[in-house]
Design a protein around this motif. Structure first.
Motif, PDB file in Angstrom:
ATOM      1  N   ASP A  33       0.811  -1.223   0.000  1.00 21.55           N
ATOM      2  CA  ASP A  33       0.000   0.000   0.000  1.00 21.55           C
ATOM      3  C   ASP A  33       0.845   1.274   0.000  1.00 21.55           C
ATOM      4  O   ASP A  33       0.287   2.381  -0.033  1.00 21.55           O
ATOM      5  N   THR A  34       2.160   1.139   0.049  1.00 18.09           N
ATOM      6  CA  THR A  34       3.033   2.310   0.168  1.00 18.09           C
ATOM      7  C   THR A  34       2.856   3.273  -1.005  1.00 18.09           C
ATOM      8  O   THR A  34       2.677   4.488  -0.814  1.00 18.09           O
ATOM      9  N   GLN A  35       2.912   2.758  -2.228  1.00 19.76           N
ATOM     10  CA  GLN A  35       2.838   3.635  -3.399  1.00 19.76           C
ATOM     11  C   GLN A  35       1.495   4.338  -3.493  1.00 19.76           C
ATOM     12  O   GLN A  35       1.406   5.499  -3.899  1.00 19.76           O
ATOM     13  N   LEU A  36       0.430   3.639  -3.110  1.00 15.37           N
ATOM     14  CA  LEU A  36      -0.896   4.267  -3.132  1.00 15.37           C
ATOM     15  C   LEU A  36      -0.947   5.446  -2.164  1.00 15.37           C
ATOM     16  O   LEU A  36      -1.484   6.511  -2.499  1.00 15.37           O
ATOM     17  N   LEU A  38       1.632   7.211  -1.029  1.00  7.39           N
ATOM     18  CA  LEU A  38       2.511   8.289  -1.501  1.00  7.39           C
ATOM     19  C   LEU A  38       1.873   9.043  -2.666  1.00  7.39           C
ATOM     20  O   LEU A  38       2.045  10.259  -2.798  1.00  7.39           O
ATOM     21  N   SER A  39       1.157   8.324  -3.527  1.00  4.95           N
ATOM     22  CA  SER A  39       0.439   8.989  -4.617  1.00  4.95           C
ATOM     23  C   SER A  39      -0.630   9.923  -4.065  1.00  4.95           C
ATOM     24  O   SER A  39      -0.807  11.051  -4.560  1.00  4.95           O
ATOM     25  N   SER A  69       1.155  13.068  -2.631  1.00  2.00           N
ATOM     26  CA  SER A  69       1.669  14.001  -3.637  1.00  2.00           C
ATOM     27  C   SER A  69       0.565  14.871  -4.226  1.00  2.00           C
ATOM     28  O   SER A  69       0.809  16.012  -4.623  1.00  2.00           O
ATOM     29  N   ASN A  86       7.372   8.765   3.922  1.00  4.99           N
ATOM     30  CA  ASN A  86       8.463   8.708   2.951  1.00  4.99           C
ATOM     31  C   ASN A  86       8.901   7.266   2.759  1.00  4.99           C
ATOM     32  O   ASN A  86       8.610   6.387   3.573  1.00  4.99           O
ATOM     33  N   LEU A  87       9.619   7.012   1.687  1.00  2.00           N
ATOM     34  CA  LEU A  87      10.008   5.650   1.321  1.00  2.00           C
ATOM     35  C   LEU A  87      10.997   5.019   2.285  1.00  2.00           C
ATOM     36  O   LEU A  87      11.152   3.795   2.317  1.00  2.00           O
TER      37      LEU A  87
END
Length: 664
Positions: free
Chosen positions: A28-31, A33-34, A37, A49-50
């Protein structure tokens, strides 16, 4: 060589899933972060943050099995689109209240696990999102204070588990759908543009749930009245609804075109003209008066709301922790306490407790207990410690160390401590809720005609269960020699299957000084003069009094505020009274009259009486240890000691010495 190569290849295949599992990031990290942003221009989500794990380091994020299940991001000026969040398929709680989101809501049909959805106080527009109707696990839905429009669809009836439906202060129009949700507890559609009759299924909600709409009638508002039709003038059908005159906005002036018979005397044209002008003047005058009155009322209400907004919100949400520091500490994170949870407890925020519906269970020497129903339907018991209990800032470490010890105690006959909260002026303890009340109420509540007596078998079972719970507390930590410190019938509770559980233990260390301590009660051992310095032998004495209470039906104390509607069969010094009766060889007079209806239990009652009298010996060294008390009670009916009691003479088998260890 080929054989070794094959073995190596097979071994590599076996290890491949584990290596992939270790290397794979949170899905779910990229979702998230999207979403950040596009929706966080002020970088309030600076922990996202990553380089960190969302499940352990990101603010507002909670996880279960490495998947995001809870996202609470309130009042941090977020904006933009929710589209990335619509793919968090394991999400159970989503709260984005009091932000700056605009535009229509995206398709949320993938959030099939969602139970709580709070999107109030934004600026969402468009019609009621159809996709929400497919989220059949929803308990709470709050879309209030937005700009949603159109009709409320009847598809909301698919949300069969819904407890809350809040749609107030939007732009919904048309009639109210016939809502058929049997569990609905909180409903509000006020401040919209709704018209027509309120469905009978919603008639039980208060007037405030429907206020400030265009044309609504029916219970709980004014009764709907049909508009009558004259014999020579066409009009609405007999089933049409009359326009209520209390509408905040004037309704359109009805057409005055009529079909009438000609007037035969005088000047018909002049008379007709004058009558039209008179009617129009009267209507315009009425409209102006109504508009002025409505405007004045509106200004008054707005001003009152501004002055009393906070108190109205608190009252509406049934917040019982009136001096809680949460509202005052919204922007002062450093001064605010935090909820601390123990292993296995479901986590929630202090705000969840504050907005939970609650009812008082009772007041005791150390504070007040409440039953709190959280947004997802979970029920917990919350003890709010009295001011002065638990120490001030200087006692914070002492309080936390004691909670750390108590929070590790787990036993079938002990009420589990789930969490605690410490702040300068507020100390809360959260426990498992026991739905069947206390032993006190079973013994003394509703005495008189129609009462269901507490039978002997149940009394004996409760005595054995409470003894096991107290024994566990005594033996759970040798180095600290834990005590209960407040044994009495209000602190023996019954769980959902009727097992006795000991509650309110370990708080005597926080008792106020002797001069301001709660007045002495009939359970306290003669040597226990300072409530802060209790011993295990004093606990045994208190437990002996509890057994006498079970046997006699008499209440040994009125030291607590136990609420109205409770009657007692007598308030006495039980040990002294029982000894005097037994000394005169009138032993049968000791027992509760309610027990006299049961046959062949005299020997068992006398056996338990002997245990109670041994426990209440005046000399502490003549009282047995609690593990021996358990065995004596179980032997009354010849019950074998269960395997869980094999280690009662030593330290508790389920709690090691680590229970006593607290971080320095």
């Amino acid at each position: 060589m080929s054989k070794h190569s094959n073995l190596y290849f097979l071994f590599s295949l076996l290890l491949l899933p584990f290596s992939l599992l270790q290397a794979s990031p949170n899905p779910d990290t990229q979702l998230l972060l999207s979403f950040k942003s596009s929706s966080d221009p002020l970088n309030n989500l600076n922990t996202w943050n990553l380089s960190t794990d969302p499940c352990t380091s990101w603010s507002g994020v909670s996880c279960l099995q490495n998947r995001v299940t809870r996202l609470v991001l309130e009042s941090i000026h977020l904006r933009g689109s929710l589209q990335p969040l619509a793919s968090l398929t394991r999400l159970r709680v989503l709260s984005l209240k009091q932000n700056n989101f605009t535009g229509p809501l995206p398709d949320l049909s993938n959030l099939t696990s969602l139970k709580l959805l709070f999107l109030s106080h934004n600026d969402f527009s468009g019609e009621f999102p159809v996709s929400i109707s497919s989220l059949n696990k929803l308990y709470r839905l709050d879309l209030s204070y937005n700009s949603l429009s159109g009709q409320i669809p009847d598809s909301v009836n698919r949300l069969t588990h819904l407890l809350t439906l809040r749609l107030e202060v939007n732009q919904f129009s048309g009639p109210i759908v016939d809502v058929d949700l049997p569990d609905l507890q909180d409903f509000n559609v006020s401040g919209n543009r709704l018209v027509g009759q309120i469905p009978n299924s919603l008639a039980g909600f208060p007037k405030s749930s429907f206020g400030n709409n265009q044309i609504l009638c029916g219970s709980p508002l004014d009764e709907c009245k049909p508009v009558s039709s004259g014999p020579t003038r066409p009009g609405p059908s007999s089933g049409a609804l009359a326009t209520p005159v209390v509408s905040s906005s004037p309704s359109p002036i009805p057409s005055t075109t009529t079909t009438t018979a000609p007037i035969k005397s005088g000047n018909p044209r002049h008379v007709s003209k004058m009558s039209r002008l008179a009617i129009i003047s009267i209507i315009i005058g009425d409209v102006i008066v109504l508009a002025v009155v409505s405007f004045l009322l509106y200004c008054y209400v707005v001003r009152r709301r501004g002055e009393k907004g906070a108190s109205n919100i608190l009252e509406g949400e049934k917040i019982v922790y009136s001096s809680s520091p949460y509202p005052a500490a919204m922007g002062q994170q450093a001064e605010r306490g935090k909820m601390v949870f123990f292993e296995g407890a479901r986590r929630f925020e202090l705000e969840d407790l504050l907005r939970a519906s609650a009812e008082m269970l009772g007041k005791g020497g150390f504070g007040t207990a409440y039953k709190a129903v959280l947004d997802d339907g979970e029920v917990v018991a919350v003890k709010r410690l009295k001011e002065g209990s638990g120490g001030g800032n200087g006692g914070k470490r002492e309080f936390e160390q004691q909670m750390e010890v108590l929070g590790r105690l787990r036993h079938p006959n002990v009420v589990g401590l789930k969490a605690y909260y410490f702040a300068r002026d507020e100390k809360l303890m959260v426990f498992d809720y026991m739905p069947n009340g206390s032993l006190f109420w079973l013994l003394h509540g509703n005495r008189g005609p129609g009462r269901t007596p507490l039978d002997w078998t149940t009394r004996l079972k409760i005595a054995a269960g409470a003894a096991r719970g107290l024994t566990f507390i005594h033996n759970s930590c040798k180095s600290l020699k834990l005590t209960h410190g407040n044994i009495k019938s209000t602190n023996v509770l019954l769980d959902k299957v009727g097992n006795a559980r000991v509650a309110d233990f370990g708080l005597s260390v926080f008792a106020p000084p002797t001069s301001s301590a709660p007045r002495s009660n009939g359970y306290r051992a003669p040597e226990a003069l300072d409530p802060r310095k209790t011993t295990q032998k004093a606990d045994v004495y208190s437990f002996g009094v509890l057994l006498l209470e079970l046997l006699t039906g008499k209440c040994p104390s009125l030291g607590d505020n136990l609420g109205p509607g409770t009657e007692y069969s007598g308030v006495v010094d039980l040990p002294r009274w029982v000894q005097s009766v037994v000394r005169e060889e009138w032993t049968a007079e000791v027992f509760d009259l309610e027990l006299m209806r049961y046959k062949d239990i005299e020997e068992e009652m006398v056996g338990l009486l002997q245990v109670a009298m041994t426990c209440t010996s005046a000399a502490p060294d003549q009282r047995p240890k609690m593990n021996h008390v358990v065995k004596m009670i179980e032997e009354i009916r010849g019950v074998e000691v269960s395997p869980s009691h094999e280690a009662l003479d030593s330290d508790s088998p389920s709690v090691s010495e680590d229970t006593c260890t607290v971080s320095q």
